[in-house]
Design a protein around this motif. Sequence first.
Motif, mmCIF file in Angstrom:
data_model
loop_
_atom_site.group_PDB
_atom_site.id
_atom_site.type_symbol
_atom_site.label_atom_id
_atom_site.label_comp_id
_atom_site.label_asym_id
_atom_site.label_seq_id
_atom_site.Cartn_x
_atom_site.Cartn_y
_atom_site.Cartn_z
ATOM 1 N N SER A 1 0.816 -1.211 0.000
ATOM 2 C CA SER A 1 0.000 0.000 0.000
ATOM 3 C C SER A 1 0.853 1.266 0.000
ATOM 4 N N GLU A 2 2.002 1.224 0.674
ATOM 5 C CA GLU A 2 2.891 2.386 0.718
ATOM 6 C C GLU A 2 3.611 2.620 -0.609
ATOM 7 N N SER A 3 3.602 1.627 -1.479
ATOM 8 C CA SER A 3 4.320 1.743 -2.748
ATOM 9 C C SER A 3 3.560 2.551 -3.797
ATOM 10 N N VAL A 4 2.370 3.025 -3.485
ATOM 11 C CA VAL A 4 1.612 3.869 -4.419
ATOM 12 C C VAL A 4 2.076 5.309 -4.176
ATOM 13 N N THR A 5 3.099 5.699 -4.911
ATOM 14 C CA THR A 5 3.734 6.998 -4.741
ATOM 15 C C THR A 5 2.856 8.133 -5.266
ATOM 16 N N HIS A 6 3.260 9.360 -4.959
ATOM 17 C CA HIS A 6 2.534 10.525 -5.481
ATOM 18 C C HIS A 6 2.551 10.544 -7.009
ATOM 19 N N SER A 7 3.659 10.144 -7.591
ATOM 20 C CA SER A 7 3.756 10.070 -9.046
ATOM 21 C C SER A 7 2.755 9.061 -9.606
ATOM 22 N N LYS A 8 2.671 7.903 -8.972
ATOM 23 C CA LYS A 8 1.721 6.870 -9.397
ATOM 24 C C LYS A 8 0.289 7.360 -9.210
ATOM 25 N N GLN A 9 0.020 8.032 -8.101
ATOM 26 C CA GLN A 9 -1.314 8.584 -7.859
ATOM 27 C C GLN A 9 -1.704 9.559 -8.971
ATOM 28 N N ARG A 10 -0.778 10.425 -9.358
ATOM 29 C CA ARG A 10 -1.042 11.402 -10.412
ATOM 30 C C ARG A 10 -1.374 10.690 -11.734
ATOM 31 N N LYS A 11 -0.612 9.640 -12.056
ATOM 32 C CA LYS A 11 -0.876 8.887 -13.281
ATOM 33 C C LYS A 11 -2.238 8.200 -13.237
ATOM 34 N N LEU A 12 -2.594 7.669 -12.069
ATOM 35 C CA LEU A 12 -3.901 7.026 -11.922
ATOM 36 C C LEU A 12 -5.027 8.040 -12.091
ATOM 37 N N MET A 13 -4.858 9.220 -11.522
ATOM 38 C CA MET A 13 -5.882 10.258 -11.656
ATOM 39 C C MET A 13 -6.018 10.714 -13.110
ATOM 40 N N GLN A 14 -4.897 10.799 -13.819
ATOM 41 C CA GLN A 14 -4.948 11.166 -15.232
ATOM 42 C C GLN A 14 -5.662 10.086 -16.051
ATOM 43 N N ALA A 15 -5.374 8.828 -15.757
ATOM 44 C CA ALA A 15 -6.037 7.730 -16.462
ATOM 45 C C ALA A 15 -7.530 7.708 -16.155
ATOM 46 N N ALA A 16 -7.895 7.992 -14.911
ATOM 47 C CA ALA A 16 -9.312 8.041 -14.535
ATOM 48 C C ALA A 16 -10.017 9.177 -15.268
ATOM 49 N N GLN A 17 -9.370 10.327 -15.342
ATOM 50 C CA GLN A 17 -9.952 11.463 -16.067
ATOM 51 C C GLN A 17 -10.155 11.111 -17.537
ATOM 52 N N TYR A 18 -9.175 10.438 -18.115
ATOM 53 C CA TYR A 18 -9.283 9.982 -19.501
ATOM 54 C C TYR A 18 -10.501 9.062 -19.668
ATOM 55 N N TYR A 19 -10.631 8.102 -18.769
ATOM 56 C CA TYR A 19 -11.748 7.153 -18.831
ATOM 57 C C TYR A 19 -13.088 7.881 -18.696
ATOM 58 N N LEU A 20 -13.180 8.774 -17.731
ATOM 59 C CA LEU A 20 -14.433 9.507 -17.503
ATOM 60 C C LEU A 20 -14.804 10.347 -18.720
ATOM 61 N N GLN A 21 -13.825 10.979 -19.338
ATOM 62 C CA GLN A 21 -14.097 11.772 -20.540
ATOM 63 C C GLN A 21 -14.504 10.880 -21.700
ATOM 64 N N ARG A 22 -13.789 9.771 -21.864
ATOM 65 C CA ARG A 22 -14.104 8.839 -22.952
ATOM 66 C C ARG A 22 -15.515 8.289 -22.829
ATOM 67 N N GLU A 23 -15.930 7.994 -21.602
ATOM 68 C CA GLU A 23 -17.259 7.429 -21.362
ATOM 69 C C GLU A 23 -18.323 8.504 -21.135
ATOM 70 N N LYS A 24 -17.919 9.767 -21.260
ATOM 71 C CA LYS A 24 -18.821 10.911 -21.064
ATOM 72 C C LYS A 24 -19.491 10.869 -19.683
ATOM 73 N N LEU A 25 -18.671 10.630 -18.671
ATOM 74 C CA LEU A 25 -19.164 10.519 -17.299
ATOM 75 C C LEU A 25 -18.690 11.666 -16.402
ATOM 76 N N THR A 26 -17.921 12.589 -16.933
ATOM 77 C CA THR A 26 -17.399 13.669 -16.090
ATOM 78 C C THR A 26 -18.550 14.435 -15.457
ATOM 79 N N ASP A 27 -18.400 14.721 -14.190
ATOM 80 C CA ASP A 27 -19.371 15.466 -13.383
ATOM 81 C C ASP A 27 -20.725 14.763 -13.251
ATOM 82 N N LYS A 28 -20.792 13.494 -13.607
ATOM 83 C CA LYS A 28 -22.069 12.788 -13.533
ATOM 84 C C LYS A 28 -22.078 11.685 -12.483
ATOM 85 N N VAL A 29 -20.914 11.283 -12.018
ATOM 86 C CA VAL A 29 -20.862 10.134 -11.120
ATOM 87 C C VAL A 29 -19.788 10.373 -10.048
#
Length: 129
Positions: A73-101
């Motif tokens: 659990s400690e191995s999820v660095t700030h850099s990794k967190q940032r990449k995960l958030m970027q990937a999530a934003q990409y997914y939400l935009q692709r699925e047209k879910l931003t601000d909806k869920v």
Amino acid sequence: MIKQALNKLQAKRSRGAQAEQRARQFLERAGLSFVAANISGGGGEIDLIMREQTTLVFVEVRLRGNQRFASASESVTHSKQRKLMQAAQYYLQREKLTDKVPCRFDVVALQTLDSEQQPEWIKNAFGAA
């Protein structure tokens, strides 16, 4: 030498896939529903996307046998967190879910692939600041 490196990489990927499957089964038993796996985009990859009631849950699965430097659990660095958030934003935009869920980021950490070992589930492990 190249063959040995490829074998090592294949073994690592296989262990990663097994860890993701264990995490998915664990979360499904806890009442979450499977949405997607291994979503890449925006500079990162999300291991699992699950749904808990109305919340979309982006899950990072970590498998760490050696805890010399950090636990899984400690191995999820700030850099990794940032990449995960970027990937999530990409997914939400692709699925047209931003601000909806509503969304959150969880970590499921495994110290071993032993089926007897209970995964560590960290809900809302981090978020966008």
